[in-house]
Design an enzyme around this catalytic site. Structure first.
Site, PDB file in Angstrom:
ATOM      1  N   ASN A   1      17.112  83.620  53.584  1.00 55.79           N
ATOM      2  CA  ASN A   1      16.169  82.782  54.341  1.00 55.79           C
ATOM      3  C   ASN A   1      15.311  83.713  55.200  1.00 55.79           C
ATOM      4  O   ASN A   1      15.731  84.148  56.264  1.00 55.79           O
ATOM      5  CB  ASN A   1      16.948  81.776  55.209  1.00 55.79           C
ATOM      6  CG  ASN A   1      16.005  80.876  55.991  1.00 55.79           C
ATOM      7  OD1 ASN A   1      14.798  80.879  55.773  1.00 55.79           O
ATOM      8  ND2 ASN A   1      16.566  80.103  56.911  1.00 55.79           N
ATOM      9  N   TRP A   2      14.113  84.001  54.698  1.00 55.45           N
ATOM     10  CA  TRP A   2      13.251  84.958  55.392  1.00 55.45           C
ATOM     11  C   TRP A   2      12.551  84.359  56.613  1.00 55.45           C
ATOM     12  O   TRP A   2      11.940  85.081  57.393  1.00 55.45           O
ATOM     13  CB  TRP A   2      12.207  85.523  54.419  1.00 55.45           C
ATOM     14  CG  TRP A   2      12.754  86.538  53.476  1.00 55.45           C
ATOM     15  CD1 TRP A   2      13.986  87.121  53.514  1.00 55.45           C
ATOM     16  CD2 TRP A   2      12.074  87.109  52.346  1.00 55.45           C
ATOM     17  NE1 TRP A   2      14.115  88.026  52.479  1.00 55.45           N
ATOM     18  CE2 TRP A   2      12.964  88.035  51.748  1.00 55.45           C
ATOM     19  CE3 TRP A   2      10.812  86.925  51.778  1.00 55.45           C
ATOM     20  CZ2 TRP A   2      12.619  88.777  50.624  1.00 55.45           C
ATOM     21  CZ3 TRP A   2      10.478  87.662  50.658  1.00 55.45           C
ATOM     22  CH2 TRP A   2      11.368  88.576  50.080  1.00 55.45           C
ATOM     23  N   LYS A   3      12.569  83.038  56.712  1.00 57.98           N
ATOM     24  CA  LYS A   3      11.918  82.360  57.854  1.00 57.98           C
ATOM     25  C   LYS A   3      10.461  82.821  57.970  1.00 57.98           C
ATOM     26  O   LYS A   3       9.816  83.056  56.959  1.00 57.98           O
ATOM     27  CB  LYS A   3      12.709  82.605  59.142  1.00 57.98           C
ATOM     28  CG  LYS A   3      14.201  82.311  58.956  1.00 57.98           C
ATOM     29  CD  LYS A   3      14.990  82.397  60.218  1.00 57.98           C
ATOM     30  CE  LYS A   3      16.457  82.120  59.904  1.00 57.98           C
ATOM     31  NZ  LYS A   3      17.296  82.039  61.062  1.00 57.98           N
TER      32      LYS A   3
ATOM     33  N   HIS B   1      17.285  72.492  58.374  1.00 59.92           N
ATOM     34  CA  HIS B   1      17.736  73.714  59.064  1.00 59.92           C
ATOM     35  C   HIS B   1      17.794  73.438  60.565  1.00 59.92           C
ATOM     36  O   HIS B   1      16.953  72.728  61.104  1.00 59.92           O
ATOM     37  CB  HIS B   1      16.775  74.874  58.758  1.00 59.92           C
ATOM     38  CG  HIS B   1      17.339  76.192  59.186  1.00 59.92           C
ATOM     39  ND1 HIS B   1      17.298  76.616  60.495  1.00 59.92           N
ATOM     40  CD2 HIS B   1      17.992  77.155  58.491  1.00 59.92           C
ATOM     41  CE1 HIS B   1      17.906  77.790  60.584  1.00 59.92           C
ATOM     42  NE2 HIS B   1      18.327  78.141  59.373  1.00 59.92           N
TER      43      HIS B   1
ATOM     44  N   GLU C   1      26.178  75.349  58.361  1.00 61.00           N
ATOM     45  CA  GLU C   1      25.628  76.349  59.283  1.00 61.00           C
ATOM     46  C   GLU C   1      25.900  75.916  60.725  1.00 61.00           C
ATOM     47  O   GLU C   1      25.072  75.231  61.345  1.00 61.00           O
ATOM     48  CB  GLU C   1      24.112  76.470  59.079  1.00 61.00           C
ATOM     49  CG  GLU C   1      23.711  76.998  57.723  1.00 61.00           C
ATOM     50  CD  GLU C   1      22.452  77.859  57.811  1.00 61.00           C
ATOM     51  OE1 GLU C   1      22.473  78.974  57.275  1.00 61.00           O
ATOM     52  OE2 GLU C   1      21.467  77.436  58.438  1.00 61.00           O
TER      53      GLU C   1
ATOM     54  N   GLY D   1      20.260  84.766  56.898  1.00 56.98           N
ATOM     55  CA  GLY D   1      19.006  84.926  57.635  1.00 56.98           C
ATOM     56  C   GLY D   1      18.726  86.389  57.923  1.00 56.98           C
ATOM     57  O   GLY D   1      18.235  87.133  57.064  1.00 56.98           O
TER      58      GLY D   1
HETATM   59  C1  PEP Z   1      19.940  80.831  59.025  1.00 55.51           C
HETATM   60  O1  PEP Z   1      19.153  80.737  59.956  1.00 55.51           O
HETATM   61  O2  PEP Z   1      19.920  80.052  58.054  1.00 55.51           O
HETATM   62  C2  PEP Z   1      20.901  81.910  59.081  1.00 55.51           C
HETATM   63  C3  PEP Z   1      21.982  81.815  58.363  1.00 55.51           C
HETATM   64  O3  PEP Z   1      20.567  82.945  59.903  1.00 55.51           O
HETATM   65  P1  PEP Z   1      21.464  84.197  60.305  1.00 55.51           P
HETATM   66  O4  PEP Z   1      22.123  84.707  59.042  1.00 55.51           O
HETATM   67  O5  PEP Z   1      20.513  85.165  60.875  1.00 55.51           O
HETATM   68  O6  PEP Z   1      22.457  83.698  61.280  1.00 55.51           O
END
Ligand code: PEP
Length: 246
Positions: free
Chosen positions: A8-10, A88, A158, A230
């Site tokens: 998930n590159w956001k 999300h 999550e 992420g």
């Molecule tokens: C996310 O935001 O979906 C995520 C899993 O981020 P991170 O791995 O940075 O916690």
């Protein structure tokens, strides 16, 4: 069994950086997808090897029309997206997205045969109050309302408190293996109760500070069908270290 690992590159990574990143992703026995910003999805699609799939990061609640700035499920389909993240926690919290909106988004994705990646998870106060299962049930009930046969579908557990974005301090921590296991068992039971045999086909991923140091212990859990990654998906070396899980 192969796992599904989604980057998930956001709102990170320029188009140029993304184009350079893709050829460096190793081929592994796992299924790999990249959730990239809208603006270069199509360019990425033209460059992706067959073993990497494309994912959207969000989709409009509307199917089409005068909704300035929105991107429809049909448009994502045109860019070649196989998956799309919905619900999300960054959208639930920063954009006040509701379960009803998430349900509408899912229905739009299912219509065009894009696989929804539905994110669910409790926040820290809910966890402290022992409300994790109650929160997961509510989010699943709301997001999957009126869906009798989900077909191809992915859930990502999550926990908000384990996501890099919502952690203060330098050291970021994932949920414990025990917490992950318990939540995944609960989600799988919920899916089984609501969808029977169909529910068994739904992959349940874990997301929240997955990195090369903890990914093996998380991915080796039989209840965990993959990971949504992420921060660690922004560096080729750490993403490759995660996807090489065997
Ligand atoms: C996310 O935001 O979906 C995520 C899993 O981020 P991170 O791995 O940075 O916690």
């Amino acid at each position: 069994m192969s796992k599904l690992i989604i980057a998930n590159w956001k709102m990170n990574m320029s188009a140029k950086a993304a184009m350079n990143f893709i050829p460096k992703i190793i081929k592994s026995k796992n299924l790999v997808a990249v959730a990239a910003p809208y603006t270069y999805l199509k360019r990425l699609q033209n460059k992706l090897p067959k073993y990497i799939k494309l994912s959207g990061q969000d989709v409009s609640v509307y199917e089409s029309g005068s909704k300035t700035g929105d991107i429809s499920a049909k448009m994502l389909k045109e860019t070649g997206c196989a998956y799309c993240i919905v619900g999300h926690s960054e959208r639930r919290i920063f954009k006040h997205e509701t379960d009803k909106e998430i349900n509408d988004k899912i229905l739009n994705l299912l219509k065009v045969k894009i696989i929804p990646v539905l994110c669910v998870g409790e926040n820290i106060s809910q966890k402290r109050l022992g409300q994790t299962n109650k929160v997961l049930s509510k989010q699943l009930d709301g997001a999957l309302n009126n869906i009798k046969k989900p077909g191809n579908f992915v859930i990502a557990y999550e926990p908000v408190w384990a996501i890099t974005t919502f952690q203060k301090g330098k050291i970021k921590k994932s949920a414990s293996v025990q917490d992950i296991k318990l939540a995944h068992v609960f989600i799988k039971q919920w899916l089984n109760k609501h969808f029977g045999r169909e529910g068994k086909k739904i992959m349940v991923l874990y997301g929240g500070t997955v990195n090369p140091k903890n990914s093996f212990d998380i991915l080796k859990l039989k209840e965990v069908d993959g990971a949504l990654v992420g921060a660690a998906s922004l560096k080729v070396s750490s993403f490759n270290a995660i996807i090489k899980f065997n």
